[in-house]
Design an enzyme around this catalytic site. Structure first.
Site, PDB file in Angstrom:
ATOM      1  N   ASN A  52       0.849  -1.196   0.000  1.00  0.00           N
ATOM      2  CA  ASN A  52       0.000   0.000   0.000  1.00  0.00           C
ATOM      3  C   ASN A  52       0.890   1.253   0.000  1.00  0.00           C
ATOM      4  O   ASN A  52       1.495   1.583   1.019  1.00  0.00           O
ATOM      5  CB  ASN A  52      -0.896  -0.049   1.248  1.00  0.00           C
ATOM      6  CG  ASN A  52      -1.850   1.130   1.336  1.00  0.00           C
ATOM      7  OD1 ASN A  52      -1.598   2.180   0.753  1.00  0.00           O
ATOM      8  ND2 ASN A  52      -2.928   0.945   2.082  1.00  0.00           N
ATOM      9  N   ASP A  82      -0.087  -3.711  10.174  1.00  0.00           N
ATOM     10  CA  ASP A  82      -1.400  -4.229   9.820  1.00  0.00           C
ATOM     11  C   ASP A  82      -2.402  -3.371  10.566  1.00  0.00           C
ATOM     12  O   ASP A  82      -2.281  -3.155  11.779  1.00  0.00           O
ATOM     13  CB  ASP A  82      -1.571  -5.698  10.181  1.00  0.00           C
ATOM     14  CG  ASP A  82      -2.784  -6.273   9.445  1.00  0.00           C
ATOM     15  OD1 ASP A  82      -2.709  -6.401   8.200  1.00  0.00           O
ATOM     16  OD2 ASP A  82      -3.805  -6.570  10.080  1.00  0.00           O
ATOM     17  N   SER A  83      -3.361  -2.854   9.833  1.00  0.00           N
ATOM     18  CA  SER A  83      -4.235  -1.857  10.437  1.00  0.00           C
ATOM     19  C   SER A  83      -5.663  -2.022   9.956  1.00  0.00           C
ATOM     20  O   SER A  83      -5.931  -2.759   9.012  1.00  0.00           O
ATOM     21  CB  SER A  83      -3.711  -0.454  10.103  1.00  0.00           C
ATOM     22  OG  SER A  83      -3.373  -0.365   8.736  1.00  0.00           O
ATOM     23  N   TYR A  94     -10.623   4.591   4.758  1.00  0.00           N
ATOM     24  CA  TYR A  94     -11.839   5.055   5.443  1.00  0.00           C
ATOM     25  C   TYR A  94     -11.697   6.479   5.998  1.00  0.00           C
ATOM     26  O   TYR A  94     -12.572   6.936   6.739  1.00  0.00           O
ATOM     27  CB  TYR A  94     -12.174   4.102   6.597  1.00  0.00           C
ATOM     28  CG  TYR A  94     -12.478   2.686   6.148  1.00  0.00           C
ATOM     29  CD1 TYR A  94     -13.772   2.294   5.837  1.00  0.00           C
ATOM     30  CD2 TYR A  94     -11.468   1.739   6.033  1.00  0.00           C
ATOM     31  CE1 TYR A  94     -14.059   0.991   5.435  1.00  0.00           C
ATOM     32  CE2 TYR A  94     -11.741   0.431   5.627  1.00  0.00           C
ATOM     33  CZ  TYR A  94     -13.035   0.070   5.327  1.00  0.00           C
ATOM     34  OH  TYR A  94     -13.315  -1.221   4.914  1.00  0.00           O
ATOM     35  N   LYS A 122      -3.025  14.710  10.515  1.00  0.00           N
ATOM     36  CA  LYS A 122      -3.317  13.260  10.591  1.00  0.00           C
ATOM     37  C   LYS A 122      -2.084  12.522  11.113  1.00  0.00           C
ATOM     38  O   LYS A 122      -2.184  11.646  11.973  1.00  0.00           O
ATOM     39  CB  LYS A 122      -3.737  12.696   9.223  1.00  0.00           C
ATOM     40  CG  LYS A 122      -3.986  11.184   9.328  1.00  0.00           C
ATOM     41  CD  LYS A 122      -4.299  10.456   8.033  1.00  0.00           C
ATOM     42  CE  LYS A 122      -4.384   8.942   8.316  1.00  0.00           C
ATOM     43  NZ  LYS A 122      -4.536   8.103   7.134  1.00  0.00           N
ATOM     44  N   HIS A 160      -3.337   6.441  14.467  1.00  0.00           N
ATOM     45  CA  HIS A 160      -2.937   5.124  14.962  1.00  0.00           C
ATOM     46  C   HIS A 160      -1.558   4.752  14.451  1.00  0.00           C
ATOM     47  O   HIS A 160      -0.721   4.225  15.169  1.00  0.00           O
ATOM     48  CB  HIS A 160      -3.989   4.098  14.514  1.00  0.00           C
ATOM     49  CG  HIS A 160      -4.359   4.189  13.048  1.00  0.00           C
ATOM     50  ND1 HIS A 160      -4.700   5.368  12.449  1.00  0.00           N
ATOM     51  CD2 HIS A 160      -4.374   3.248  12.053  1.00  0.00           C
ATOM     52  CE1 HIS A 160      -4.939   5.158  11.161  1.00  0.00           C
ATOM     53  NE2 HIS A 160      -4.744   3.892  10.901  1.00  0.00           N
TER      54      HIS A 160
END
Ligand code: ITT
Length: 192
Positions: free
Chosen positions: A12, A69-70, A150, A171, A176
């Site tokens: 990604n 991994d999220s 999202y 952001k 996270h």
């Protein structure tokens, strides 16, 4: 001084952009794994899947590797889409539409983004494993064009607008991913 390059085990490109922005000034630069990187993400948790990705990238590149991994966990949907966030539907827009539709009957719109990161050495042994979370609410309608995934439907606590309406800088201060990565960077500063 030349920065230390570490393989970031993802396909990604948005994640790589974000981690390199977050890591600016740390002396670490994240680079993509070999093109043949194609891990079998069959873990049951974010941690498991981040380990699977990191181990596969270390095997292919024969160096230290970090993986993320999220996903988005929605309280009223029993934590869905969770580890299936990337596979919830076939396109980012369809995933947003499906989530908004599934959440329609519920008053509770609480959600959190979770990011697990695993750092492994060249042998695939875990050096550090951390979690970062960003809590908020799912918006009633999507808004914004920044970020990815999202972001257009997630309003972080303390803000009146979505992550996609936020500057990338902001952001990257509250996400996270930044919470998890800053723990990894702190760990790396003690071992590099
Ligand atoms: P890799 O497995 O190759 O790293 P991926 O996108 O498939 O890429 P994941 O399996 O970790 O990664 O799934 C994460 C999904 O969760 C991602 O595709 C988005 O749909 C969502 N997600 C994670 N972090 C996000 C963020 O910061 N903003 C918006 N959506 C996010």
């Amino acid at each position: 001084m030349e920065s230390k390059k570490i393989v970031f085990a993802t396909s990604n490109p948005h994640k790589v952009l974000e981690v390199n922005e977050i890591a600016k000034g740390s002396g670490i630069e994240f680079i993509l794994p070999p093109a043949s990187f194609s891990p079998n993400e069959n873990g049951k948790t974010f941690k498991d899947n981040s380990y699977i990705k990191a181990k596969e990238a270390a095997r292919l590149s024969n160096t230290m590797a970090l993986a993320d991994d999220s996903g988005l966990c929605v309280e009223a949907l029993n934590g869905e889409p969770g580890i299936y966030s990337a596979r919830y539907d076939s396109t980012p827009q369809k995933r947003i539409d499906k989530l908004l539709k599934n959440l329609t009957p519920f008053g509770n719109r609480k959600a959190k983004f979770v990011c697990a990161m695993t750092l492994v050495n060249a042998k695939g042994e875990i050096l550090n494993q951390v979690i970062g979370e960003c809590h908020g609410q799912i918006a009633k309608v999507q808004s914004g064009i920044n970020g990815f995934g999202y972001d257009p439907i997630f309003i972080p606590d303390g803000y009146g607008y979505t992550l996609a309406d936020m500057s990338e800088d902001l952001k990257n201060k509250i996400s996270h991913r930044s919470i998890a990565l800053n723990k990894i960077i702190e760990f790396l500063s003690t071992v590099l």
